[in-house]
Design a protein around this motif. Structure first.
Motif, PDB file in Angstrom:
ATOM      1  N   THR A   1       0.820  -1.209   0.000  1.00 62.04           N
ATOM      2  CA  THR A   1       0.000   0.000   0.000  1.00 62.04           C
ATOM      3  C   THR A   1       0.855   1.262   0.000  1.00 62.04           C
ATOM      4  N   THR A   2       1.906   1.261   0.789  1.00 64.36           N
ATOM      5  CA  THR A   2       2.726   2.472   0.895  1.00 64.36           C
ATOM      6  C   THR A   2       3.495   2.768  -0.395  1.00 64.36           C
ATOM      7  N   ALA A   3       3.539   1.785  -1.314  1.00 62.10           N
ATOM      8  CA  ALA A   3       4.277   1.993  -2.571  1.00 62.10           C
ATOM      9  C   ALA A   3       3.374   2.451  -3.711  1.00 62.10           C
ATOM     10  N   PHE A   4       2.070   2.692  -3.441  1.00 59.60           N
ATOM     11  CA  PHE A   4       1.149   3.113  -4.498  1.00 59.60           C
ATOM     12  C   PHE A   4       1.607   4.368  -5.232  1.00 59.60           C
ATOM     13  N   PRO A   5       2.157   5.372  -4.560  1.00 56.67           N
ATOM     14  CA  PRO A   5       2.652   6.551  -5.304  1.00 56.67           C
ATOM     15  C   PRO A   5       3.725   6.183  -6.335  1.00 56.67           C
ATOM     16  N   TYR A   6       4.570   5.222  -5.986  1.00 54.23           N
ATOM     17  CA  TYR A   6       5.617   4.810  -6.929  1.00 54.23           C
ATOM     18  C   TYR A   6       5.018   4.034  -8.102  1.00 54.23           C
ATOM     19  N   TYR A   7       4.004   3.189  -7.771  1.00 55.15           N
ATOM     20  CA  TYR A   7       3.316   2.495  -8.841  1.00 55.15           C
ATOM     21  C   TYR A   7       2.689   3.506  -9.801  1.00 55.15           C
ATOM     22  N   GLY A   8       2.021   4.520  -9.250  1.00 52.77           N
ATOM     23  CA  GLY A   8       1.380   5.539 -10.071  1.00 52.77           C
ATOM     24  C   GLY A   8       2.387   6.290 -10.927  1.00 52.77           C
ATOM     25  N   ALA A   9       3.561   6.593 -10.321  1.00 50.64           N
ATOM     26  CA  ALA A   9       4.583   7.312 -11.081  1.00 50.64           C
ATOM     27  C   ALA A   9       5.079   6.480 -12.257  1.00 50.64           C
ATOM     28  N   SER A  10       5.218   5.173 -12.033  1.00 49.58           N
ATOM     29  CA  SER A  10       5.705   4.294 -13.106  1.00 49.58           C
ATOM     30  C   SER A  10       4.712   4.241 -14.261  1.00 49.58           C
ATOM     31  N   PHE A  11       3.435   4.022 -13.910  1.00 42.90           N
ATOM     32  CA  PHE A  11       2.424   3.903 -14.967  1.00 42.90           C
ATOM     33  C   PHE A  11       2.201   5.241 -15.673  1.00 42.90           C
TER      34      PHE A  11
END
Length: 441
Positions: free
Chosen positions: A414-424
């Motif tokens: 959950t805490t990595a969602f911002p990084y996931y969003g940045a990648s996509f």
């Protein structure tokens, strides 16, 4: 025929060996109280002059073997087995023991986990002094010195030289002296000793008052006494690291019928006691020395994951686990639940990662729960319990801790969602940029 004769000869030989002293030993993990005790005397008359103390031991089930200290057949062990559980040295003037008994044998007896009572007096030999010194008690170097107190002495028909002193400076420990307070003061006539500051295992049980000093009562003091005040220990105890116990008394008369039955009145006080506290004192302290009190055992050490009952072979980091241990105290006749609030367990690897105080149900069971630290390696559940007057407990149980396997990690954090969003968003932006760049004029 020849083999038959050899067999018959071997039967005759082994039947002649006195096995009874070995087979009747009762010292064991299930019954830790000493049972067979060797009593060494300077003089046979001590058996009658100190009969009250000896009778109290026999009434509690002890088997006393009385011998003179210079008996040429003296020995503590035979065929590699100790014949006795405890040793009482009421032979202060003996310069050399008989048989195979000597200083080294007594110290080896203690090193093997057995218990000793040593009583000295103003005529204490170098042998007795050396035994005490090895146990952390140093008697006054002046062989003519005794403990004198011109304030706290016992009132008698003849004023005397104030060497029969009165003391109530007792150690505050219920396990050593019993839960019931000793009301009457204790009579003491003998020599004092100091405790070796480098030995933290020896304790004062009975101390002199602040006005006492150690000197020759028949000569005037030309120099300050080497021992004075409450620094003088009259009776001390030692509990070794192997839980062997030793009592060191500067007075053989402390155990005598005369002082056990005597009335006592402290100088300057009007209150008189019909009976001194000596009998209560020597009985209670002997119970501690011979493991009738203050002996602990730990059983049923176990651990498992929360919600499970089987003990695993390995833990994983961040697992929730429970730890249990049962601790009992020997009462002299049976094991009873030990109740305390200071038993702690460590989860240990090079240093403690977790330190938890165990909760108890007051029926002997101690338990706690905690989360395995986020560090993998080989850990130990460790209990190092040391409390004044009680035998020490040293428990350890080894268990490995592993990291997560590759398929045990969370698929998305959950805490990595911002990084996931940045990648996509980066991929989407590159795709749009590519379309615009390729198809625009």
């Amino acid at each position: 025929m020849r083999n038959l004769k050899l067999f018959q000869l071997s039967l005759i030989f082994f039947s002649s060996i006195p096995l009874l002293p070995i087979l009747t030993l009762a010292f064991s993990a299930e019954n830790p109280t000493d049972r067979r005790i060797l009593v060494l005397l300077d003089d046979v008359s001590l058996k009658s002059s100190h009969s009250i103390f000896f009778s109290s031991l026999q009434s509690r089930g002890f088997d006393l073997d009385f011998k003179l200290a210079d008996d040429p057949k003296l020995t503590l062990q035979r065929y590699g087995q100790y014949l006795y559980d405890g040793l009482i040295l009421f032979a202060p003037t003996t310069e050399r023991f008989g048989g195979s008994l000597d200083l080294a044998a007594v110290l080896s007896f203690v090193d093997s986990g057995h218990d000793v009572i040593v009583a000295a007096d103003s005529n204490a030999s170098d042998l007795i002094r050396n035994i005490a010194a090895e146990c952390g008690a140093d008697f006054d170097e002046d062989p003519s010195a005794v403990v004198i107190d011109h304030t706290s002495y016992a009132v008698s028909d003849t004023e005397g030289d104030h060497t029969l002193i009165v003391s109530d400076e007792l150690i505050q420990s219920d396990v050593i002296l019993g839960k019931e307070k000793i009301e009457a003061p204790i009579l003491f006539k003998g020599i004092g000793h100091s405790l070796n500051p480098e030995n933290n295992l020896v304790l004062k049980v009975l101390s002199a008052s602040s006005t006492a000093y150690s000197a020759n009562p028949n000569s005037k003091l030309s120099t300050p006494p080497s021992l004075s005040g409450s620094a003088i220990s009259l009776v001390s105890v030692l509990q070794a690291r192997n839980n062997a116990r030793v009592l060191i008394s500067g007075s053989l008369e402390l155990f005598s019928n005369r002082l056990l039955r005597a009335g006592v009145q402290r100088a300057g006080h009007s209150k008189k006691f019909d009976k001194s506290g000596n009998e209560r004192f020597v009985v209670e302290v002997s119970k501690w020395v011979f493991h009738e009190r203050g002996h602990l055992k730990a059983v049923n050490v176990r651990h498992h994951k929360v919600g499970e009952s089987d003990e695993p072979a390995i833990y994983r980091i961040n697992d929730d686990l429970e730890y249990f241990v049962e601790i009992y105290e020997w009462s002299g006749t049976q094991w009873e639940p030990y109740v305390a609030n200071d038993v702690q367990v460590q989860f240990y690897m090079m240093s403690p990662y977790v330190l938890k105080t165990l909760s108890t149900n007051e029926k002997g069971l101690y338990h706690t729960s905690f989360k395995v630290p986020d560090v993998y390696g080989v850990f130990q559940f460790k209990i190092e319990y040391q409390r004044l007057g009680y035998t020490s407990l040293s428990l350890s149980k080894q268990i490995p801790v592993r990291p997560f396997r590759h398929n045990e990690y969370e698929r998305f954090i959950t805490t990595a969602f911002p990084y996931y969003g940045a990648s996509f968003s980066t991929m989407l932006g590159f795709f749009i940029f590519s379309i615009v760049y390729l198809y625009s004029k």
